[in-house]
Design an enzyme around this catalytic site. Structure first.
Site, PDB file in Angstrom:
ATOM      1  N   SER A  13       1.772  -7.256  -1.262  1.00  0.00           N
ATOM      2  CA  SER A  13       1.397  -6.164  -2.166  1.00  0.00           C
ATOM      3  C   SER A  13       1.450  -4.849  -1.411  1.00  0.00           C
ATOM      4  O   SER A  13       1.299  -4.808  -0.186  1.00  0.00           O
ATOM      5  CB  SER A  13      -0.002  -6.399  -2.742  1.00  0.00           C
ATOM      6  OG  SER A  13      -0.945  -6.537  -1.699  1.00  0.00           O
ATOM      7  N   GLY A  14       1.687  -3.772  -2.157  1.00  0.00           N
ATOM      8  CA  GLY A  14       1.763  -2.440  -1.567  1.00  0.00           C
ATOM      9  C   GLY A  14       0.856  -1.486  -2.299  1.00  0.00           C
ATOM     10  O   GLY A  14      -0.100  -1.900  -2.965  1.00  0.00           O
ATOM     11  N   THR A  15       1.163  -0.189  -2.208  1.00  0.00           N
ATOM     12  CA  THR A  15       0.310   0.850  -2.778  1.00  0.00           C
ATOM     13  C   THR A  15       0.153   0.683  -4.285  1.00  0.00           C
ATOM     14  O   THR A  15      -0.941   0.820  -4.829  1.00  0.00           O
ATOM     15  CB  THR A  15       0.913   2.234  -2.480  1.00  0.00           C
ATOM     16  OG1 THR A  15       1.199   2.310  -1.082  1.00  0.00           O
ATOM     17  CG2 THR A  15      -0.048   3.344  -2.855  1.00  0.00           C
ATOM     18  N   ASP A  37      10.627   4.858   4.868  1.00  0.00           N
ATOM     19  CA  ASP A  37       9.501   3.933   5.060  1.00  0.00           C
ATOM     20  C   ASP A  37       9.988   2.679   5.794  1.00  0.00           C
ATOM     21  O   ASP A  37       9.659   1.565   5.429  1.00  0.00           O
ATOM     22  CB  ASP A  37       8.871   3.561   3.713  1.00  0.00           C
ATOM     23  CG  ASP A  37       7.506   2.874   3.885  1.00  0.00           C
ATOM     24  OD1 ASP A  37       6.894   3.026   4.965  1.00  0.00           O
ATOM     25  OD2 ASP A  37       7.071   2.181   2.953  1.00  0.00           O
ATOM     26  N   ALA A  45       2.231  -1.868  -6.151  1.00  0.00           N
ATOM     27  CA  ALA A  45       2.995  -3.018  -6.640  1.00  0.00           C
ATOM     28  C   ALA A  45       2.580  -4.300  -5.938  1.00  0.00           C
ATOM     29  O   ALA A  45       2.085  -4.284  -4.810  1.00  0.00           O
ATOM     30  CB  ALA A  45       4.486  -2.778  -6.429  1.00  0.00           C
ATOM     31  N   THR A  46       2.745  -5.428  -6.653  1.00  0.00           N
ATOM     32  CA  THR A  46       2.541  -6.759  -6.086  1.00  0.00           C
ATOM     33  C   THR A  46       3.831  -7.555  -6.299  1.00  0.00           C
ATOM     34  O   THR A  46       4.440  -7.467  -7.360  1.00  0.00           O
ATOM     35  CB  THR A  46       1.372  -7.480  -6.782  1.00  0.00           C
ATOM     36  OG1 THR A  46       0.203  -6.659  -6.656  1.00  0.00           O
ATOM     37  CG2 THR A  46       1.106  -8.830  -6.143  1.00  0.00           C
ATOM     38  N   VAL A  47       4.232  -8.289  -5.257  1.00  0.00           N
ATOM     39  CA  VAL A  47       5.490  -9.053  -5.341  1.00  0.00           C
ATOM     40  C   VAL A  47       5.163 -10.545  -5.419  1.00  0.00           C
ATOM     41  O   VAL A  47       4.355 -11.064  -4.632  1.00  0.00           O
ATOM     42  CB  VAL A  47       6.395  -8.776  -4.122  1.00  0.00           C
ATOM     43  CG1 VAL A  47       7.719  -9.531  -4.262  1.00  0.00           C
ATOM     44  CG2 VAL A  47       6.652  -7.282  -3.972  1.00  0.00           C
ATOM     45  N   LEU A  69       3.720 -12.889  -2.777  1.00  0.00           N
ATOM     46  CA  LEU A  69       4.423 -12.704  -1.497  1.00  0.00           C
ATOM     47  C   LEU A  69       3.887 -11.515  -0.716  1.00  0.00           C
ATOM     48  O   LEU A  69       3.989 -11.468   0.507  1.00  0.00           O
ATOM     49  CB  LEU A  69       5.931 -12.511  -1.745  1.00  0.00           C
ATOM     50  CG  LEU A  69       6.656 -13.676  -2.430  1.00  0.00           C
ATOM     51  CD1 LEU A  69       8.097 -13.296  -2.738  1.00  0.00           C
ATOM     52  CD2 LEU A  69       6.618 -14.930  -1.543  1.00  0.00           C
ATOM     53  N   LYS A 112       8.854  -7.845  -8.415  1.00  0.00           N
ATOM     54  CA  LYS A 112       7.922  -6.787  -8.030  1.00  0.00           C
ATOM     55  C   LYS A 112       7.269  -6.266  -9.310  1.00  0.00           C
ATOM     56  O   LYS A 112       7.946  -5.739 -10.202  1.00  0.00           O
ATOM     57  CB  LYS A 112       8.692  -5.674  -7.314  1.00  0.00           C
ATOM     58  CG  LYS A 112       7.844  -4.541  -6.793  1.00  0.00           C
ATOM     59  CD  LYS A 112       8.727  -3.618  -5.944  1.00  0.00           C
ATOM     60  CE  LYS A 112       7.925  -2.508  -5.321  1.00  0.00           C
ATOM     61  NZ  LYS A 112       8.766  -1.714  -4.412  1.00  0.00           N
TER      62      LYS A 112
END
Length: 469
Positions: A22-24, A134, A26-28, A20, A44
């Protein structure tokens, strides 16, 4: 146990499918519970090897905050697990995607839709001294596309912040980051209000105020002291423009406060669906019926429309089908009576307008030696002309109030006689016009949740009943 690096990891009790986002760190993934319910969730996944001390603290903060929160506008953390490779946050799945995608597919959002975003969630967080730090469209999720219900997500940067607690660590996404964060000065919870302003700007105009090709260009724009100009198109209400300008104030000491934000007329927390909505609607209806019985048509119409402002949120809030039908039946009944009153009020309004115009013409003839009085009467005539234009109510009201200010001064200095009598009548007529228009503007700007009304087949009838001609 974790799966291969190129596919989703494996987690006992769940089948992980599409990614769905991804961030710094983590991947969801979208996932299904293996249990009979086949519940859809979002998981997550945080790779342990990607974690340094700061990101571990962020993750623990996110788990702590979300585990302690139960709120309809905040993503629910159902559980968390870990194995040798990953930490997993099992969260509710929001099928509508995020606000960023929602804005881009529609290009811009109407004011009524934009208003809904985060109203109660921000208040809920602020009351508990939690700052998100954020806020951005990607962190505001939609429960579904059919009936979008907005939810705050991704609390990896969130902090418990007391009013006296200031931070100076750089957090958040640059495009939505407050100037005091970008400049690495001390900051406090007010950074969230700047982010709200940037998101609201993007929702209403289709792009954020500091769209840039590079971080250095973005940083330069945010550090600049230039006032942020709001585009003229699409046209916005005065309240909306006022709120945007007060949110996008670079100096946090001059930025709108949380208290003033929640009390601002555009935010309109008062009309958000709640358990009090029905009681408030009922109380207003009781007053409306009394005024109606006493023959006070304008006051009764105003109260019926104020009641409808609360009946619609009451419909949103009610989950029992039978009680919902009963509320709908009442709404139809009050809309019908409002239509009848509207016809009565519009008729008397036209008569008052004609009467006022003829009296003003006579007064103008008697004021040829009084240039200041003639000028004030011209303002009154301009107000009448503006009132007859479609959508000119607010401008007409401003002109009436300006003209009244002048005429009241002149009336106080006018000696007794026929001209004073006519001037007194003119002031009374203008006051009546101004009061009438105040009610009209108030009713025109009422915030019945249009999407619900359209589904109930009541939208047009409510809007027309509470718009005076």
């Amino acid at each position: 146990m974790a799966g291969p690096a190129w596919g989703p990891p494996r987690l006992d009790g769940f089948i992980l499918t599409e990614r769905l986002g991804s961030g710094t760190y983590a991947t969801v993934y979208k996932a299904y519970a293996k249990k009979d319910t086949r519940e859809v969730v979002a998981i997550k996944c945080v790779a342990k090897k990607s974690l340094n001390k700061a990101s571990v603290e962020n993750l623990l903060t996110e788990i702590e905050i979300l585990k302690g929160i139960r709120h309809p506008h905040i993503v629910h953390l159902k559980d968390f697990q870990w194995d040798s490779d990953n930490i997993y946050l099992i969260m509710e799945f929001c099928a509508g995607g995020d606000l960023s995608r929602f804005i881009h597919t529609r290009r811009i959002l109407p004011e009524k839709v934009a208003r809904v975003f985060m109203q109660h969630a921000l208040q809920f967080l602020h009351e508990r001294n939690i700052s998100h730090l954020d806020l951005k469209p990607q962190n505001i999720l939609l429960s579904s596309l059919e009936k979008p219900h907005l939810k705050l997500a991704d609390f990896g940067f969130a902090q418990h912040m007391s009013p006296w607690d200031e931070k100076h660590v750089l957090r958040g996404s640059p495009l939505y980051m407050a100037p005091e964060m970008v400049c690495q000065r001390q900051y406090d919870a007010r950074v969230d209000l700047w982010s709200v302003g940037v998101i609201l700007y993007e929702a209403l105009f289709g792009q954020p105020p500091f769209a840039s090709r590079s971080f250095s260009e973005l940083e330069e724009k945010i550090r600049s002291n230039r006032v942020i100009e709001l585009p003229l198109r699409p046209p916005l209400s005065r309240d909306c423009r006022d709120l945007l300008q007060r949110l996008l104030e670079r100096d946090p000491n001059r930025r709108i406060s949380f208290q003033d934000f929640f009390a601002h007329p555009w935010v309109d927390l008062e009309h958000m669906p709640s358990r009090e909505s029905l009681a408030r609607a009922t109380a207003l209806v009781v007053q409306a019926v009394k005024k109606d019985q006493d023959g006070e048509a304008v006051a009764a119409l105003s109260l019926y429309c104020q009641a409808l402002d609360f009946f619609v949120p009451a419909l949103h809030y009610e989950v029992d089908a039978q009680r919902k039908e009963a509320i709908k039946a009442k709404v139809r009944q009050y809309v019908s009576r409002a239509e009848e009153l509207k016809a009565i009020v519009s008729s008397s309004n036209q008569a008052l307008l004609k009467q006022g115009t003829s009296a003003r013409d006579l007064l103008r003839e008697m004021a040829r030696d009084k240039p200041r009085l003639l000028a004030a009467l011209e303002v009154a005539s301009a107000a009448t002309a503006k009132e007859e234009e479609a959508g000119g109510e607010q401008d007409a009201l401003d002109l009436y109030q300006h003209g009244l200010g002048e005429l009241l001064v002149l009336l106080a200095a006018e000696p007794p006689g026929r001209r004073r009598e006519l001037l007194h009548t003119e002031v009374q007529n203008l006051m009546a016009r101004a009061e009438y228009l105040k009610e009209q503007v108030k009713m025109r700007e009422s915030h019945w949740a249009a999407e619900t009304l359209d589904k109930e087949g009541l939208s047009e009838s409510v809007r027309s009943s509470c718009t005076l001609q």
